[in-house]
Each structure stands twice: as structure tokens, then as C-alpha cells.
Design an enzyme around this catalytic site. Sequence first.
Site, PDB file in Angstrom:
ATOM      1  CB  SER A   1       2.842  14.593  27.173  1.00 19.50           C
ATOM      2  OG  SER A   1       2.495  14.327  25.841  1.00 19.50           O
ATOM      3  NE  ARG A   2      -0.302  12.225  35.193  1.00 19.58           N
ATOM      4  CZ  ARG A   2       0.185  11.328  36.044  1.00 19.58           C
ATOM      5  NH1 ARG A   2       0.458  10.100  35.663  1.00 19.58           N
ATOM      6  NH2 ARG A   2       0.410  11.666  37.302  1.00 19.58           N
TER       7      ARG A   2
ATOM      8  CB  ALA B   1      13.411  15.279  30.434  1.00 20.18           C
TER       9      ALA B   1
ATOM     10  N   GLY C   1       7.543  15.676  28.868  1.00 16.49           N
ATOM     11  CA  GLY C   1       6.885  14.670  28.033  1.00 16.49           C
ATOM     12  C   GLY C   1       6.915  15.028  26.562  1.00 16.49           C
ATOM     13  CB  VAL C   2       8.557  13.940  23.911  1.00 17.49           C
ATOM     14  CG1 VAL C   2       8.863  12.452  24.027  1.00 17.49           C
ATOM     15  CG2 VAL C   2       8.906  14.463  22.539  1.00 17.49           C
ATOM     16  N   GLY C   3       5.204  12.670  24.020  1.00 20.72           N
ATOM     17  CA  GLY C   3       4.388  11.745  23.228  1.00 20.72           C
ATOM     18  C   GLY C   3       3.410  12.391  22.269  1.00 20.72           C
ATOM     19  CD  GLU C   4      -0.730  14.059  24.685  1.00 20.12           C
ATOM     20  OE1 GLU C   4      -1.913  13.722  24.707  1.00 20.12           O
ATOM     21  OE2 GLU C   4      -0.237  14.833  25.527  1.00 20.12           O
TER      22      GLU C   4
END
Lengths: 287, 464, 303
Positions: free
Chosen positions: C70-71, C251, C253-256
Site C-alpha cells: 500500500s505504499r 490520501a 494507500g488502500v490496497g490491503e
Amino acid sequence: MIPFDLAQPQSLAEAIKLLDPDDPTVRPFAGGTALMLMMKAGLFRPKLLVSLGRIEKKYSEIAADKSGLRIGAMTTLSALEQSPDAKKLTPVISRTLRTLSNVRVRNVATVGGALAHGDPHMDLPPVLIALGATLTVAGPRGERTLAVEDLFTGYYETVLAKNELITEVRVPAQDGKRASYMKVTAGSADDWPALGVAVALQAEGATVKSARVVASAATTKATRLKSAEAVLAGQVVDHRLLARAGEAAAAEADILSDVRGSAAYKREILRIYVGRAVRAAIEGRMH
Amino acid sequence: MTTTEAKVGAQVGHQVGRSLPRLESRDKVTGRAEYVHTMRLPGMLHAKLFRSTVAHGRIKSIDTSAAKNFPGVAHVVTIADIRKVIPDPYYGPAFHDQPILADGKVRFVGEPVAAVLAADPHVAEEAVQLITAEYEELPAVFDEVEALTANTYIHDELKPAGTFADLKHLKGVRNTNVALDYRLRRGDVDKAFASAAHVFEHEFKTQKVLHLSFEPHATIADYKDSGVTLYTASQGPSFVRTEIARLLGWPENKVRVKVPYLGSGYGSKLYIKLEALALALSMISRRPVKIALTFEELFYQITRHPTTFRIKSGIDKNGRIIARKCEVLWNGGAYADIGPRVTQKSGLTASGPYDIENVSIDSYALYTNVTPSGALRGFGVPQLVWAYESHTDMIARALNIDPIEFRRKNLLREGRPHATGTVMKDAPSTRYWTSSPSGSMRSRSTAAPASSAAAAASVSASRR
Amino acid sequence: MITPTTSVAIVNVSADGSVALYCGTIDMGQGSDTTMAQMVGEVLNVPAESVRVVQRDTDVTPYDMGTLGSRSLFHMGHAVRRAAEDAREKLKALAREVGEPEGSNIPIPALFVKKYGMQAGNVIGTGIYKPDYIPPAPDTGLSANITAFWMISGTGAEVEVDTETGHVRLLKLVSVLDIGTPINPKIVETQISGAAIMQLGFTMFEKMHIDGGQVTNASLADYKIPGFHDVPLTMENLCVDTYQSNGPFGAKGVGEVATFGVSPAIANAIDDACGVRLTELPLNPEAVLRAIRAKQGKPLGNE
């Protein structure tokens, strides 16, 4: 995948001639959904595949009359699923097909292939056995007819010779019989079943006159459970009867352990699902 | 397009905050987007891999003669051939422990032992079937708990890559399966347990699972003396370039890594995967070489770490968690990949999103004889949250405290130090933890025998 | 590789005013090309659709540590923002150089023509980002600055358990997240759903079966991932209204983050529903039924 030859005969007779009774690397090919998986896994390496896609159209037709439903073996599962005759005469088949694998598979997989493959996880064989279906088989020496129930001899094994082809499935008129099929998956919803239970009953009100109970997927082959049938015959359905039928089925069935569950677990859900399937048949609903 | 209308001081309206459809979506749905899996270069050879059938064994012999004689086969390659072009053929992001092909030993079922090159991938695949290998089987270790104390060692000695300061002390260490031990000590856990009103201890396990990218791994290497170009389905081309340059002893500017779109990654395509082997095969054959895995081969490439997590908490009479002890064992498989990073970076969050004065964490990366484990969407955190949030609920239920209330009482809030000592800041949402949860999530009665609801909370540090 | 990690980006404004972004973040379906283009568009006042995101090529695109953890939105997002800001300042400097008044709205192509006499030249902006970080002390594992940002989430689950067969039906799955201010709300929404459903598969049934080191279900026929029928009847994704003060445009990161709470939320709900506690994943029907039967004192055998 290793290259192989593909024959595309124009007739059933020609196809049968191309098949070799002794060579396991020559096989007929209909929808190919099962065969392709085996080929990709390296379990089956063909020299020659005989495609049945161009044989006479009549083998892909569905017809209905007073005696029941006649399904050409090359009928795709989705054609059978959508067939108005099947919906009317054998709604259990239409409903079963709706959750069989996915629409892409159903669009190409055939009724004959689902039977000839001998895979105990297929949904159609237990349903057809419960409905008392028969099939016609053609070979070099002509045709023969047998009950679907007698087709399977073991795990991926059937009575078919390597140069015999299923041409037609006949489902007798059900004359008010009620049927259900319950597919139980242990993984994702679209996984192969851990257990399939098909039931067809002649019933008056809540009294079962006669019953056919078939288990699949958990067993080496789609198998009638006659002790459960005997428990049900002539009895009024209540939860105690269903429990007894479940016990009888669980005691009778020969069950395998695999990645979808231990035999102990599958035996337990068979015990439960026989009763649920009977109830669903009586009440005219599906799981 | 309105690019030419762009003005130095103009406003076209905010771009941030738009739910703009993905820019590449049309290319993807019309089948025009480029992927390595469908890419071909002129003169390219395809590689197919012969893989180990034993979990741990010494290679006694490999017979490639029938494969070499198979019509259409260009090369059959083992580690002996690779050493001629890359003298030290070991790679990896944290440890240089993974041989480009099995070197004397095999360490998991599915490990690549030999490669067949042919212009026709079907020919290469057929020839792979003709290779045979003889192994002297060794005792194998599959379980992370067993690996911690076993006398069977997956590697003779540890070979940290040198990139991580906290791995340097492991260099040359023998007789261990521990590839990293991360420890955290905060306060006095033993003293706090002794004074606790209640102590709870539980053990949790997670299983081995797979990323299952829609596009399996694929790499093409095109080696020339003037430089090498890799076309690879990678989540980290800069790392690939560094590692390939290291293997070649070249400056980075002779290594070009091109990455088109990826059919997902989820962490499976990080660091270095097929690139070193593709490079070696291109050096040997002097032609572009492509390795593209099948879905079945994904099970032998990289997976998520299975874990065993023993967690112990001391609670005071007011329902406050005053001590927590965590022991996490990460089943890293046969090669470390990024496992030591997962062990440390996730390990430091093992005590959960709670404000606890006394914390002890031991997190161990372990070698075992199964497919290597790496990063998978969450980088180890989901395995930890599984344990600490189950544990938290179990404690609340045992103490007859509402699980939400118990969490609210103990959660770490803005301005308070995390177990690591880092003060939680820029976490404004933690203020919501003091208010009532909106809406009800309690169970409703249904036709089914039992139905209910529950919640879990987590806070994790960004791992990078 | 060593934390803190670095991202570098380049923004190239061509003489016709068109903009290209060079960054090493890999778009693997998470929509990073789109969100990076939006950040460039925001800074340079051009529509995001018009920003060309150059395909990754280490001869062309500058260094990035990798697309992971999520970086990207945070680290590369800052680098991209800085590169775009650098280009914007250079354009302003160019405007001053050619005699434009402060706050001039001169079209960019006209600016280049004024400078070079024809459609020629480039303005190149660069941006580098590396967050502050203190590595954990070797003996205590402690650090005063262990992370650039926290990932915060909660998950709620509502389940129905068939106590005769162990089947668990997911009636509702609610993910509540603090992800700062979304750059692209639609992409955030799909990242949250995707992460939650992926973890749901790992929670409910996915498992590599290993026997004597041999994977016994190494195929997609026997290793199943969630399909449409496995998605909970109701899924709610709720983002707390926040602004990440050290993130690009608020904002992060949001992937995990939506994967984290799924497994325990479901296990806790199963316990709440039928009083059994599972401590090992996956929570498949057999595991649930075995726990129920053990609690009833009628354990299933090991057949």
C-alpha cells in the site's frame, strides 16, 4: 499440451469407426470441458481426438412425448437447461443445470459427455438415475440400451467400450413423481460438489409410495441407496422417518475422503441431506 | 482531449476526487493491452521446467540425454550449465539462498531442477517428460512449529543478502531454520502478568494459500554482450534490475527491465522470481528466452506464509489489557524470499491496535520444505489480525464484557504510543472509537439454526 | 528495499502542452495509472485523461522501490505530486522569462513558441519522496518513528450457521476504513471490495492441501477462489471522513487495509451465533461442524 490429431467425422457411424477399442490415447471429444482439464494436467495425452461436433444433428435434439423426454447425447447442458419440454416434464433437471459449473461450461458441455466421463462429481448422473432414465449406446455391432444406473462401474469407470458412444438419454414420463437434487459444496459455491443427493418420489400427500435415493460426489460413483429407499417406502414423512432414512443412507454409502472433506464429514452431511432432499421433493422446491 | 488548451495559470477543475474510469480499461476489455504472457520476440525460445518430486533430497543424478535428443530441443540446462555463465547463481531479496536451478539439493516438491529450451513450447514440454532424476531422500520439515526445534536443517548456512542491517548477524549461521528472529520488548511483561486479574492464552493457525494472479508469472530475457533486456510481469522492475546487474557483475545501465500491464500481482510478482533463470537461459542459448508459468505451476512459485501465533494477555480488574506476549512463527518454505521482512514489519504490529504498557513480541521466519512464502496483500498482517482479534473477542466473552466495549476501552488513540514506542499520529479516525458505533450489527433471528454478527478492528503500520 | 523506501517520478510537458508521467509504479489492475494521472492533472490544471502514463521501462522510468505494501499512492504519489509541482514552477519561470505578467493565463503552447520560436522544447519536473523513519532498535525492537502512516480498519460480519452441516452463510460484511481522502473514490471502492472478498476466500475455504510435501490440489479445479455466489448478500464499504495530513492530497494507500479484519470478524460471528470458537483457518463447513459436534459431546470421527 502435446500436439495430437483431431478427426471431425460427419456421421456417428464414421466416428465409431475412427475409435479404437484397445487404444486409450484415442478418445471421442464432445464439449471437451472435462477432457481439456485432464490434458492440461498431463493426465491424458491423446494421439487422436475424434470430435463429435459434426455428426448428424438429430443427436443434439430434444423431443418429448407421452413416454417422456428424449435427449440427444450431443445436446449441450445449456440447451437442456433452457428446453421448454425439460422445464415442463422434468423441472428437476432444469433446476439442477442452473447451478452446474458455470454458463461457459454449460454452453459447450454435453449430456452424453457428462455421463460417459464417469466422474462421480457430475450433477446430472444422480438426477437421471433418480428419474429412472435409460440410455442408448451405439458401437460397431449396433445399439444397446441400459439404465443410467447401470452405466457406472467405479471411479471414472463405465461399462462403455472405447469404441461405443452414447447416442440418446430417455427420461421416462414422471407421472406425478416429485424429485429434487441437492448439491453440497465445501469450498466456493461453484466448486465441484462434496456431496450430491438426488431423490425422486411417488407420494400421496405426505405418504411416500416409493422412492429413489441417489448419492454422488462423496461416493466413487453415483449410487442408489436402496436401504434409504426401503425406509421411506410406504411411510408418512416426518422428521423421525427422515432421520432414519438418513441413518440408513449413511450406513450404506461407500464414501471417500479427499480435499473437499473427510469421509466422516461427508457421511454426516449425507445423513442430513437425504432428509432435506426428500422434504424438498415433497414440497417441490430445490436447495 | 483538451491538452492544447492547458494554460499556465488556468483551472480545469479538480482532478483529485474524480471517480474517473481507469485510463487503460478500453485497451484491456478490447484485448489490446500488452502483457508479457502474450508477448513474443523474433527467434525466441520457450523454456519448460523439470521439477522436483521430493520435498528434501540430495540430487544423485539427472539424466537429460533423452530430452536432449528429442527433435526440436535446443538446450537442456541444469545448474552445472548455469554456473558456466553465472558463477554464483544464487538470488533473493533478503537472503541469497535460492539457486537459479536446484544445486546439489532439492528443498521442496516442485522446485525447478532442469530447463528445456525449444522454439516450440509443446516440444519443450514433451521433452521435460523425458528427464529423470535420482534423489537421496532426506528427512523433511513441513510445519513451522517443528522447524523451530528440528534437527533437520533446510539450508547448511544462512546467507543474508546484505541489504538489511538487521539480518547481518545471521551471516554464516549454521544448524538453524530460523531466517530471522525479530523481538520487541516494552515494559515488564512478566511483572504485569503476575499482577493481572485475568490471564488468557490462545494459539491460532493460518493455512497456506495462493495469490492466484489471473496472469501467471512470465518473463522474457534477451541477453546480448552489450546489455540485457528483460520483459517481465514484475511488481518491482527497479529491484529486478539491481539483482540482475549483481548476478552479471554489470552496471545497472546495461540492464533494461520493461514491464507492461500486469494481470494482477497481490505481492506474488515482487522482487525476483523467474528473471534470474530467464537471464541464464538466454545467456546459454544466446537467444531470447521466455518462461511463462501455467496456473498449475503457480502452486510451486510463491504463496502466503502459514502461521502459528501464540498470544497471551493479562487483564486488570477494570478490563484493561496490561500485558501481551506474542510468539509468531512464520512458515517461510524452502527459500526466504521476502519472509524476513514480513516477519519483522508485520511482527512489530502483532500486539494489535491496543494501548498496552507491557508488550513482548517474538517473531520467527522459518525455513521448511514447502513452496516458498512471500508477500500477499497485507504482508503478514491478516494472519496477525486473525489471531489477535479472535483472542480479543474470546477475552471479552470470557469476562462477560461486550466485545465492542472491551475494544473501545483498550484501543490505541491519537497521541498515545504504539507497542513500538512510535506515537500514533495522523490517525484522526481513532476519535470515532470513543463514540457509539452507528447502527446495530446484532444478530437477527432467521430460519437457519443460528445467526449472528461480530466485529474486528485492526491497526497496522505501513510496512514501507 | 531498506526502509524507508524511495520513489522517483518525472513529469514531462511537451511544447504542445501535453503531459507525460514517468513513474515506476506498476498498474496491475489497482488503477494506479489513473490516480497518478489525476494527481498530475490536479497540479498542472490539465484533465487527468490527457496525461500519458509511460509504460514501465528502467531505461526510461526512474527508480521505484516496488509496487507493494500500500505504499504507491503515498510514496509515489508524493513523488508524482512533487514532479508535477516542479514542472508547474518551471512553466511559471518560463512565463516570467518570456515577459508574461504574474498570473498570466497564456496557453502553454504559446509559451513554448514565445521561448523557442516554434513548437519545440520540454519542461521536465522531477520529484523524489522518502519518508522519515527510525529502524527498530536491535535489542528492544522499539522505534520512535516506525511508520509513515497507519493503516486503520474495522470489519463487521453477520453470518448464518447451519448447525447440522457447518455451512456458514455471510449475510453482511461491513468494512470501515480510515484511508484519508480518496484520489479516486470509485477505485477506492473497488479496492476495498476486492480486498475483502479476497480475504474472504482465504478465510472460508482456500487452502493448499499438502501431503508429505506434495500439493494435492494444485489446479484451479481443486483450489477454488470466491465466485459471485460467495460474495456476502450485503457488503458495505464505509470510509471515515478524514484527511491524511502527511499524505498526497490527504490520501494514503488502500490496497490491503480491507483484508485485515475479515477472518476474525467472521470467526467471532460464528462464535456469537453458535458458541463455537475456531482457531485455525479456513473456517470451512467441516471445521465448523466438527467444532459444533465436539461442543455437543458427539465428535465426528476421523474416518
